[in-house]
Design a protein around this motif. Sequence first.
Motif, mmCIF file in Angstrom:
data_model
loop_
_atom_site.group_PDB
_atom_site.id
_atom_site.type_symbol
_atom_site.label_atom_id
_atom_site.label_comp_id
_atom_site.label_asym_id
_atom_site.label_seq_id
_atom_site.Cartn_x
_atom_site.Cartn_y
_atom_site.Cartn_z
ATOM 1 N N ASN A 1 0.808 -1.213 0.000
ATOM 2 C CA ASN A 1 0.000 0.000 0.000
ATOM 3 C C ASN A 1 0.844 1.268 0.000
ATOM 4 O O ASN A 1 0.494 2.266 -0.598
ATOM 5 C CB ASN A 1 -0.910 0.000 1.229
ATOM 6 N N ARG B 1 4.587 -10.567 0.250
ATOM 7 C CA ARG B 1 3.661 -9.434 0.354
ATOM 8 C C ARG B 1 2.978 -9.185 -0.976
ATOM 9 O O ARG B 1 1.784 -8.906 -1.057
ATOM 10 C CB ARG B 1 4.418 -8.180 0.772
ATOM 11 N N HIS C 1 0.258 -11.528 -1.689
ATOM 12 C CA HIS C 1 -0.935 -11.128 -0.965
ATOM 13 C C HIS C 1 -1.619 -9.949 -1.653
ATOM 14 O O HIS C 1 -2.847 -9.905 -1.774
ATOM 15 C CB HIS C 1 -0.590 -10.753 0.466
ATOM 16 N N ALA D 1 -3.579 -11.173 -4.479
ATOM 17 C CA ALA D 1 -4.777 -11.849 -3.975
ATOM 18 C C ALA D 1 -5.818 -10.798 -3.617
ATOM 19 O O ALA D 1 -6.997 -10.906 -3.981
ATOM 20 C CB ALA D 1 -4.432 -12.687 -2.757
ATOM 21 N N HIS D 2 -5.363 -9.767 -2.958
ATOM 22 C CA HIS D 2 -6.274 -8.706 -2.546
ATOM 23 C C HIS D 2 -6.909 -8.024 -3.750
ATOM 24 O O HIS D 2 -8.121 -7.774 -3.773
ATOM 25 C CB HIS D 2 -5.516 -7.693 -1.704
ATOM 26 N N GLU D 3 -6.087 -7.733 -4.736
ATOM 27 C CA GLU D 3 -6.601 -7.103 -5.956
ATOM 28 C C GLU D 3 -7.699 -7.960 -6.580
ATOM 29 O O GLU D 3 -8.736 -7.471 -7.002
ATOM 30 C CB GLU D 3 -5.462 -6.941 -6.974
ATOM 31 N N ILE D 4 -7.426 -9.254 -6.625
ATOM 32 C CA ILE D 4 -8.393 -10.159 -7.240
ATOM 33 C C ILE D 4 -9.678 -10.177 -6.427
ATOM 34 O O ILE D 4 -10.776 -10.089 -6.981
ATOM 35 C CB ILE D 4 -7.789 -11.572 -7.345
ATOM 36 N N LEU D 5 -9.532 -10.239 -5.119
ATOM 37 C CA LEU D 5 -10.732 -10.250 -4.280
ATOM 38 C C LEU D 5 -11.465 -8.917 -4.324
ATOM 39 O O LEU D 5 -12.624 -8.819 -3.950
ATOM 40 C CB LEU D 5 -10.369 -10.599 -2.836
ATOM 41 N N SER D 6 -10.775 -7.888 -4.784
ATOM 42 C CA SER D 6 -11.427 -6.583 -4.919
ATOM 43 C C SER D 6 -12.070 -6.417 -6.286
ATOM 44 O O SER D 6 -12.566 -5.356 -6.627
ATOM 45 C CB SER D 6 -10.426 -5.462 -4.670
ATOM 46 N N LYS E 1 -7.213 -11.770 -12.238
ATOM 47 C CA LYS E 1 -7.634 -13.098 -11.803
ATOM 48 C C LYS E 1 -7.275 -14.123 -12.864
ATOM 49 O O LYS E 1 -6.696 -15.173 -12.577
ATOM 50 C CB LYS E 1 -9.145 -13.100 -11.576
ATOM 51 N N LYS F 1 -4.626 -17.056 -12.377
ATOM 52 C CA LYS F 1 -5.151 -18.409 -12.425
ATOM 53 C C LYS F 1 -4.236 -19.319 -13.229
ATOM 54 O O LYS F 1 -3.895 -20.425 -12.812
ATOM 55 C CB LYS F 1 -6.538 -18.395 -13.066
ATOM 56 N N HIS G 1 -17.052 -5.650 -1.535
ATOM 57 C CA HIS G 1 -16.202 -4.826 -2.411
ATOM 58 C C HIS G 1 -14.777 -4.658 -1.926
ATOM 59 O O HIS G 1 -13.995 -3.948 -2.552
ATOM 60 C CB HIS G 1 -16.838 -3.448 -2.602
ATOM 61 N N ARG H 1 -13.939 -13.614 3.202
ATOM 62 C CA ARG H 1 -13.497 -12.398 2.520
ATOM 63 C C ARG H 1 -13.126 -11.327 3.538
ATOM 64 O O ARG H 1 -12.112 -10.645 3.419
ATOM 65 C CB ARG H 1 -14.599 -11.856 1.614
ATOM 66 N N HIS I 1 -9.841 -12.003 5.011
ATOM 67 C CA HIS I 1 -8.766 -11.653 4.082
ATOM 68 C C HIS I 1 -8.529 -10.146 4.067
ATOM 69 O O HIS I 1 -7.390 -9.674 4.071
ATOM 70 C CB HIS I 1 -9.084 -12.129 2.673
ATOM 71 N N LEU J 1 -9.961 -17.205 -4.236
ATOM 72 C CA LEU J 1 -9.340 -16.743 -5.475
ATOM 73 C C LEU J 1 -9.774 -17.574 -6.680
ATOM 74 O O LEU J 1 -9.438 -17.256 -7.810
ATOM 75 C CB LEU J 1 -7.818 -16.800 -5.345
ATOM 76 N N VAL K 1 -8.788 -20.489 -7.488
ATOM 77 C CA VAL K 1 -7.685 -21.200 -8.134
ATOM 78 C C VAL K 1 -7.642 -22.659 -7.672
ATOM 79 O O VAL K 1 -6.756 -23.405 -8.057
ATOM 80 C CB VAL K 1 -6.309 -20.546 -7.846
#
Lengths: 204, 204, 204, 204
Positions: free
Chosen positions: C21, C97, C100, C103-108, C114, C118, D18, D97, D100, D164, D166
């Motif tokens: 961040n 990091r 992670h 992963a965070h970007e994908i979950l966002s 993604k 994948k 989100h 989520r 995470h 994710l 995956v």
Amino acid sequence: MNGKSKILFAAKKVISEHGTNRATVRAIAEEAGMSTGAIYHYYKNKEEIFYDLLDESLSDSIRIAKGIKNHVENKEKIKRDVIQKTKERFYKDAENRLQHHFAHEILSGNMDLKQKLKEKYKQWNLGIEEILVNLYGLEDTPLNKALSSWLLGAVDGVILQYLLEVNDNKVEDMMKIFELLIDKGLPEFIQLINAMENKKSQGT
Amino acid sequence: MNGKSKILFAAKKVISEHGTNRATVRAIAEEAGMSTGAIYHYYKNKEEIFYDLLDESLSDSIRIAKGIKNHVENKEKIKRDVIQKTKERFYKDAENRLQHHFAHEILSGNMDLKQKLKEKYKQWNLGIEEILVNLYGLEDTPLNKALSSWLLGAVDGVILQYLLEVNDNKVEDMMKIFELLIDKGLPEFIQLINAMENKKSQGT
Amino acid sequence: MNGKSKILFAAKKVISEHGTNRATVRAIAEEAGMSTGAIYHYYKNKEEIFYDLLDESLSDSIRIAKGIKNHVENKEKIKRDVIQKTKERFYKDAENRLQHHFAHEILSGNMDLKQKLKEKYKQWNLGIEEILVNLYGLEDTPLNKALSSWLLGAVDGVILQYLLEVNDNKVEDMMKIFELLIDKGLPEFIQLINAMENKKSQGT
Amino acid sequence: MNGKSKILFAAKKVISEHGTNRATVRAIAEEAGMSTGAIYHYYKNKEEIFYDLLDESLSDSIRIAKGIKNHVENKEKIKRDVIQKTKERFYKDAENRLQHHFAHEILSGNMDLKQKLKEKYKQWNLGIEEILVNLYGLEDTPLNKALSSWLLGAVDGVILQYLLEVNDNKVEDMMKIFELLIDKGLPEFIQLINAMENKKSQGT
DNA sequence: CATGAATGAGGATTCATTCAT
DNA sequence: CATGAATGAATCCTCATTCAT
């Protein structure tokens, strides 16, 4: 005056003084007497401010066209109105610059905007056509549609000349020609068009 | 093709395809097949490229205007020429876009460019006026100057409509109106102007 | 060291020191000893830097997996390699990091990412599976696939514990467990799995 | 539902849908049906909302762990509970989520949150250890602590794979492996650990 | 208690231009 | 002549937080 109006007013001022390109968010905010962040409280985008401004301006035009159309009874009044509104357009610097800005955006590939403008333009064009119908008893032929496009285009083209400062004629002189066109030139010219159409249809 | 020409050619392509905004020095250099640094060997400024380009583009236009003007002897031929050249302009998409983008550049505050356009425009306007003089025996009055500005503006305005794809009329229909204007509309309209001028001077 | 490497190196340092961040373009540029603008000479996006970094890291992993797989002849060597590489992952702070972060970007909701991740992940997973096949003669059954996912997941999960600083165990202790698992735990466990699979098929 | 609960509920929803990044105070306020300003009547900080939320979420987890631990008398029942609760976690998408995103927040440098997580995690870890003690007679050695961290990490890691998308294995297959681990794999593995510990202490 | 307008610092990105090689 | 790395100012936009009403 509320937030949006303040912004629109400021934007209009900045645009007519420095052009669309220099109408940065910061400049608009400064002119409106608020912070840049405050702008985004009212508008999601800079472009949305511009679009609101254009919308306002085009809506005005359309409203005027519709307003003019309505007093069918008095042709002379319609003519005076058309002339008056056209003359006013010459002095609406911010709106004219804005219109150019949007044209530029569209020519730069902004497809969403193109669609939006197209619709507005079509309404506007229809308004003008109806005025011509009312004034000169124009029929709905391709040639007459072409004529109204020429008239719209002429005004836009001349306004661009003034924006670019390549037109040294006095607005009064330009308007005298326009008046003469509305009063006498167009009636005669429309007769020529009709004559041609008839000849063509007779020949067929 | 030497350096400057290569750059001008590339710039013309980039601008007409993607607009002034995306015509970055890098993009022009890439299109010209050279490095950004190389550009600055031939041109001090990005502005100078645009300046040269406008020069070239306007010179073309003026050459056309002069080309029309030359055969003074034959009015009918002049008319055909004017109509022909006007029609051709409708199809010169790249040049039209280029011209629009120059207008944008100028409206964005490029003063050098504005000056250049002003000079050239004046020459161009004069060319058109001379044609009108030759064709219709126009006198050098403010109103007649205004008329020629209207004519120029109308063509530019309509071309912009086509660029923006807000004009659905066929080019042929637009041109029929234009022909009729050149052949019959203008002679009559000019008489109206002259009549008005005379009335005014008599009244004075 | 060239531009891209300098940036990647700096980014890695900033990320492991301050997290994804706070890894702003400015911070990376400063660490790399260049201006923010220079970054964009090499990378179109900040995310592209991150992606390059992840790519590098995953490619490493995949290459390692493939590299390990190749010397089939020596199982003991493969085991030592797996243990060694796993241990190293614990100390690759920046990469962890970064993983992670993605992963965070994908979950966002970053769908493009993604898809990209994948594919990489699948390759990686396959690499691990092949290692298990070579080491323990694993067959290609759903349960065995599940086992390899558990192994991958366990490493990722424990690494996350370290990142979050909620795991107070010494890495050496964690690794002892891992070694024991690789050396003796898994062979026995896989027999259990096979026994279960056989019982099931006999029962059918 | 009072103010704080409304905010927490809204925040939970926004974050799990989100992500932390888009969980702006405005978005939370909107979801909670109040103004941004109102939020600050209940919470001094955005961080405090997250803090409360993490507290709530972890307390849930710990309650579950404690719930499992309580019936010491019946090992088989404990195993079924562990398996059942683990399986349930796979389907708690929103909570997963959320967890995470808290991890992300912590990795972004939110130190208060990190402290909170640390404390809670320790309690949680202890809960798991106690279960292992009860189930398998585990002693309180560093290696056994490491083992319980691996178990916790494995579940978290695999859940992340599912988030994710995956991990293409069926949850049932993943759970079969987990059951086998709980029922047979761990007892054997723990014997291996103890053997190693003893060897080591004999060797010393 | 509640509102929502306003702030201002900070982030990513673009690009004309320079300059060492 | 040519390269392309580097600069740095300017731009749009976001958001936690404050505060007058």
